[in-house]
Design a protein around this motif. Structure first.
Motif, PDB file in Angstrom:
ATOM      1  N   ALA A   1     -56.190  63.032 -76.243  1.00 27.83           N
ATOM      2  CA  ALA A   1     -55.024  62.847 -75.379  1.00 27.83           C
ATOM      3  C   ALA A   1     -55.076  63.812 -74.195  1.00 27.83           C
ATOM      4  CB  ALA A   1     -53.741  63.052 -76.183  1.00 27.83           C
ATOM      5  N   VAL A   2     -55.458  65.057 -74.463  1.00 28.88           N
ATOM      6  CA  VAL A   2     -55.575  66.037 -73.384  1.00 28.88           C
ATOM      7  C   VAL A   2     -56.701  65.657 -72.427  1.00 28.88           C
ATOM      8  CG1 VAL A   2     -56.119  68.442 -72.837  1.00 28.88           C
ATOM      9  CG2 VAL A   2     -54.609  67.916 -74.758  1.00 28.88           C
ATOM     10  N   ALA A   3     -57.850  65.244 -72.989  1.00 29.51           N
ATOM     11  CA  ALA A   3     -59.021  64.931 -72.161  1.00 29.51           C
ATOM     12  C   ALA A   3     -58.796  63.720 -71.274  1.00 29.51           C
ATOM     13  CB  ALA A   3     -60.241  64.711 -73.053  1.00 29.51           C
ATOM     14  N   ASN A   4     -58.029  62.736 -71.758  1.00 30.61           N
ATOM     15  CA  ASN A   4     -57.888  61.475 -71.030  1.00 30.61           C
ATOM     16  C   ASN A   4     -56.546  61.299 -70.334  1.00 30.61           C
ATOM     17  OD1 ASN A   4     -60.482  60.454 -71.885  1.00 30.61           O
ATOM     18  ND2 ASN A   4     -59.570  60.127 -73.902  1.00 30.61           N
ATOM     19  N   GLY A   5     -55.629  62.247 -70.537  1.00 33.31           N
ATOM     20  CA  GLY A   5     -54.298  62.043 -69.974  1.00 33.31           C
ATOM     21  C   GLY A   5     -53.737  63.197 -69.180  1.00 33.31           C
ATOM     22  N   THR A   6     -54.542  64.236 -68.923  1.00 27.52           N
ATOM     23  CA  THR A   6     -54.047  65.383 -68.165  1.00 27.52           C
ATOM     24  C   THR A   6     -55.055  65.784 -67.090  1.00 27.52           C
ATOM     25  OG1 THR A   6     -55.075  67.062 -69.597  1.00 27.52           O
ATOM     26  CG2 THR A   6     -52.904  66.251 -70.246  1.00 27.52           C
ATOM     27  N   SER A   7     -54.585  66.564 -66.112  1.00 30.67           N
ATOM     28  CA  SER A   7     -55.481  67.051 -65.062  1.00 30.67           C
ATOM     29  C   SER A   7     -56.515  68.022 -65.623  1.00 30.67           C
ATOM     30  CB  SER A   7     -54.672  67.727 -63.951  1.00 30.67           C
ATOM     31  OG  SER A   7     -53.922  68.818 -64.469  1.00 30.67           O
ATOM     32  N   ILE A   8     -56.120  68.782 -66.640  1.00 28.24           N
ATOM     33  CA  ILE A   8     -57.076  69.691 -67.284  1.00 28.24           C
ATOM     34  C   ILE A   8     -58.183  68.888 -67.961  1.00 28.24           C
ATOM     35  CG2 ILE A   8     -57.359  71.380 -69.140  1.00 28.24           C
ATOM     36  CD1 ILE A   8     -54.596  72.437 -68.502  1.00 28.24           C
ATOM     37  N   GLY A   9     -57.807  67.775 -68.613  1.00 22.79           N
ATOM     38  CA  GLY A   9     -58.809  66.916 -69.237  1.00 22.79           C
ATOM     39  C   GLY A   9     -59.767  66.322 -68.217  1.00 22.79           C
ATOM     40  N   THR A  10     -59.246  65.922 -67.059  1.00 23.19           N
ATOM     41  CA  THR A  10     -60.111  65.418 -65.983  1.00 23.19           C
ATOM     42  C   THR A  10     -61.088  66.496 -65.547  1.00 23.19           C
ATOM     43  OG1 THR A  10     -58.306  63.985 -65.209  1.00 23.19           O
ATOM     44  CG2 THR A  10     -60.141  64.376 -63.700  1.00 23.19           C
ATOM     45  N   ALA A  11     -60.605  67.730 -65.453  1.00 22.47           N
ATOM     46  CA  ALA A  11     -61.486  68.845 -65.093  1.00 22.47           C
ATOM     47  C   ALA A  11     -62.578  69.024 -66.147  1.00 22.47           C
ATOM     48  CB  ALA A  11     -60.672  70.130 -64.949  1.00 22.47           C
ATOM     49  N   TRP A  12     -62.220  68.822 -67.434  1.00 25.38           N
ATOM     50  CA  TRP A  12     -63.236  68.936 -68.503  1.00 25.38           C
ATOM     51  C   TRP A  12     -64.343  67.905 -68.315  1.00 25.38           C
ATOM     52  CZ3 TRP A  12     -59.705  69.267 -73.483  1.00 25.38           C
ATOM     53  CH2 TRP A  12     -59.102  70.535 -73.518  1.00 25.38           C
ATOM     54  N   TRP A  13     -63.952  66.643 -68.023  1.00 23.49           N
ATOM     55  CA  TRP A  13     -64.960  65.596 -67.829  1.00 23.49           C
ATOM     56  C   TRP A  13     -65.863  65.915 -66.631  1.00 23.49           C
ATOM     57  CZ3 TRP A  13     -66.226  62.657 -71.575  1.00 23.49           C
ATOM     58  CH2 TRP A  13     -65.284  62.169 -72.487  1.00 23.49           C
ATOM     59  N   ILE A  14     -65.268  66.392 -65.566  1.00 27.30           N
ATOM     60  CA  ILE A  14     -66.065  66.731 -64.383  1.00 27.30           C
ATOM     61  C   ILE A  14     -67.014  67.884 -64.685  1.00 27.30           C
ATOM     62  CG2 ILE A  14     -65.886  67.719 -62.054  1.00 27.30           C
ATOM     63  CD1 ILE A  14     -63.417  66.040 -61.629  1.00 27.30           C
ATOM     64  N   GLN A  15     -66.542  68.860 -65.441  1.00 29.03           N
ATOM     65  CA  GLN A  15     -67.408  69.983 -65.810  1.00 29.03           C
ATOM     66  C   GLN A  15     -68.555  69.521 -66.705  1.00 29.03           C
ATOM     67  OE1 GLN A  15     -64.585  72.676 -67.511  1.00 29.03           O
ATOM     68  NE2 GLN A  15     -63.698  73.216 -65.533  1.00 29.03           N
ATOM     69  N   LEU A  16     -68.290  68.535 -67.577  1.00 29.14           N
ATOM     70  CA  LEU A  16     -69.339  67.990 -68.433  1.00 29.14           C
ATOM     71  C   LEU A  16     -70.420  67.301 -67.591  1.00 29.14           C
ATOM     72  CD1 LEU A  16     -70.428  67.384 -71.261  1.00 29.14           C
ATOM     73  CD2 LEU A  16     -69.006  65.314 -71.289  1.00 29.14           C
ATOM     74  N   ILE A  17     -70.001  66.548 -66.571  1.00 29.23           N
ATOM     75  CA  ILE A  17     -70.960  65.913 -65.662  1.00 29.23           C
ATOM     76  C   ILE A  17     -71.791  66.971 -64.948  1.00 29.23           C
ATOM     77  CG2 ILE A  17     -71.167  64.522 -63.564  1.00 29.23           C
ATOM     78  CD1 ILE A  17     -68.624  63.031 -64.485  1.00 29.23           C
ATOM     79  N   ALA A  18     -71.136  68.030 -64.505  1.00 26.12           N
ATOM     80  CA  ALA A  18     -71.846  69.104 -63.803  1.00 26.12           C
ATOM     81  C   ALA A  18     -72.876  69.772 -64.707  1.00 26.12           C
ATOM     82  CB  ALA A  18     -70.845  70.143 -63.290  1.00 26.12           C
ATOM     83  N   VAL A  19     -72.504  70.020 -65.952  1.00 29.07           N
ATOM     84  CA  VAL A  19     -73.438  70.645 -66.895  1.00 29.07           C
ATOM     85  C   VAL A  19     -74.645  69.745 -67.133  1.00 29.07           C
ATOM     86  CG1 VAL A  19     -73.715  71.356 -69.296  1.00 29.07           C
ATOM     87  CG2 VAL A  19     -71.710  72.088 -68.022  1.00 29.07           C
ATOM     88  N   CYS A  20     -74.416  68.432 -67.240  1.00 34.34           N
ATOM     89  CA  CYS A  20     -75.533  67.487 -67.438  1.00 34.34           C
ATOM     90  C   CYS A  20     -76.477  67.517 -66.246  1.00 34.34           C
ATOM     91  CB  CYS A  20     -74.995  66.082 -67.652  1.00 34.34           C
ATOM     92  SG  CYS A  20     -74.143  65.845 -69.234  1.00 34.34           S
ATOM     93  N   LEU A  21     -75.927  67.576 -65.036  1.00 33.24           N
ATOM     94  CA  LEU A  21     -76.775  67.657 -63.846  1.00 33.24           C
ATOM     95  C   LEU A  21     -77.596  68.937 -63.845  1.00 33.24           C
ATOM     96  CD1 LEU A  21     -74.439  66.295 -61.026  1.00 33.24           C
ATOM     97  CD2 LEU A  21     -76.611  65.310 -61.782  1.00 33.24           C
ATOM     98  N   LEU A  22     -76.972  70.031 -64.244  1.00 31.86           N
ATOM     99  CA  LEU A  22     -77.692  71.313 -64.289  1.00 31.86           C
ATOM    100  C   LEU A  22     -78.780  71.285 -65.355  1.00 31.86           C
ATOM    101  CD1 LEU A  22     -74.709  73.804 -63.818  1.00 31.86           C
ATOM    102  CD2 LEU A  22     -76.460  73.204 -62.147  1.00 31.86           C
ATOM    103  N   LEU A  23     -78.538  70.583 -66.455  1.00 28.00           N
ATOM    104  CA  LEU A  23     -79.569  70.454 -67.487  1.00 28.00           C
ATOM    105  C   LEU A  23     -80.737  69.603 -66.989  1.00 28.00           C
ATOM    106  CD1 LEU A  23     -77.399  69.936 -70.703  1.00 28.00           C
ATOM    107  CD2 LEU A  23     -78.734  71.955 -70.086  1.00 28.00           C
ATOM    108  N   PHE A  24     -80.434  68.517 -66.241  1.00 26.30           N
ATOM    109  CA  PHE A  24     -81.486  67.676 -65.684  1.00 26.30           C
ATOM    110  C   PHE A  24     -82.347  68.451 -64.693  1.00 26.30           C
ATOM    111  CE2 PHE A  24     -78.797  63.728 -66.590  1.00 26.30           C
ATOM    112  CZ  PHE A  24     -79.569  63.395 -67.679  1.00 26.30           C
ATOM    113  N   SER A  25     -81.775  69.460 -64.051  1.00 27.49           N
ATOM    114  CA  SER A  25     -82.515  70.198 -63.027  1.00 27.49           C
ATOM    115  C   SER A  25     -83.687  70.982 -63.605  1.00 27.49           C
ATOM    116  CB  SER A  25     -81.569  71.169 -62.304  1.00 27.49           C
ATOM    117  OG  SER A  25     -81.169  72.216 -63.175  1.00 27.49           O
ATOM    118  N   VAL A  26     -83.727  71.140 -64.921  1.00 22.93           N
ATOM    119  CA  VAL A  26     -84.818  71.890 -65.549  1.00 22.93           C
ATOM    120  C   VAL A  26     -86.113  71.082 -65.572  1.00 22.93           C
ATOM    121  CG1 VAL A  26     -85.559  73.034 -67.670  1.00 22.93           C
ATOM    122  CG2 VAL A  26     -83.172  73.169 -66.958  1.00 22.93           C
ATOM    123  N   THR A  27     -85.999  69.768 -65.657  1.00 23.23           N
ATOM    124  CA  THR A  27     -87.184  68.949 -65.908  1.00 23.23           C
ATOM    125  C   THR A  27     -87.634  68.116 -64.713  1.00 23.23           C
ATOM    126  OG1 THR A  27     -85.784  67.167 -66.745  1.00 23.23           O
ATOM    127  CG2 THR A  27     -86.607  68.769 -68.352  1.00 23.23           C
TER     128      THR A  27
END
Length: 212
Positions: A4-30
């Motif tokens: 509910a927090v992840a999908n219904g609040t601005s903080i949850g939106t920030a979590w999803w965006i941070q997850l995307i950013a972390v995935c991009l940073l992980l891809f940058s290794v290879t």
């Protein structure tokens, strides 16, 4: 509850965006060198963008809220570019780097300084607009801890700007003729980094306080 927090609040939106950013940073290794650089830039930019989705940047609704968040994104991007570049400048000024690339130091510093004009101006203008959007005026009522700390943060940022101007117009032009200028530039860049830490700590504190 987490869903509910992840999908219904601005903080949850920030979590999803941070997850995307972390995935991009992980891809940058290879990836290839060029793609690695782009992935790092995109990941870092997206991570900074997530900061504008929480805190005082979401205190308004409608067009004012969109303006506040867009301005806050520009602010954190410009601050990230400025503070993030300072350790690289410190590396360029080191004795080891200057021995390996003696002809590149002046060019790198001049290019950094030229771009720095736009970045520092953007930090100042977006920071001023943020203050006006949050308080509606300058932070002059020191009865409120938020405004007192914000004034301290502005003074710290002002000191960093003064150092940056002194470095660009006094020390960088004199590097060719005075050896001590390079050493002084190194020390002042280190001072800028320390001041940036103070500013970030004040910013973290401000995020937990009521403006008025």
């Amino acid at each position: 509850m987490l869903a509910a927090v992840a999908n219904g609040t601005s903080i949850g939106t920030a979590w999803w965006i941070q997850l995307i950013a972390v995935c991009l940073l992980l891809f940058s290794v290879t990836l290839s060198e060029r793609m690695r650089l782009l992935a790092c830039i995109a990941g870092s930019g997206i991570m900074l963008t997530s900061l504008a989705l929480t805190g005082h940047a979401v205190m308004h609704e409608g067009w004012t809220g969109l303006l506040h968040q867009a301005n806050d994104v520009l602010h954190v991007w410009s601050v990230g570019a400025w503070i993030g570049a300072l350790p690289i400048v410190l590396m360029v000024l080191s004795d080891r780097y200057r021995r390996v690339y003696p002809d590149m130091v002046n060019t790198i510093l001049r290019r950094f300084s030229n771009i720095g004009h736009a970045v520092v101006a953007l930090v100042f203008l977006t920071g001023l607009l943020n203050t006006l959007l949050i308080l509606g005026r300058l932070p002059l009522d020191f009865h409120f801890r938020y405004q007192a700390l914000l004034t301290m943060k502005i003074l710290v940022a002002g000191a960093m700007m003064a150092i940056a101007v002194f470095n660009r117009y006094v020390l960088v032009p004199s590097m060719r003729h005075h050896r001590h200028a390079l050493r002084q530039l190194y020390r002042l860049t280190l001072a800028e980094i320390l001041l940036s830490w103070v500013a970030l700590m004040l910013l973290a504190w401000l995020g937990m306080l009521q403006p008025n």
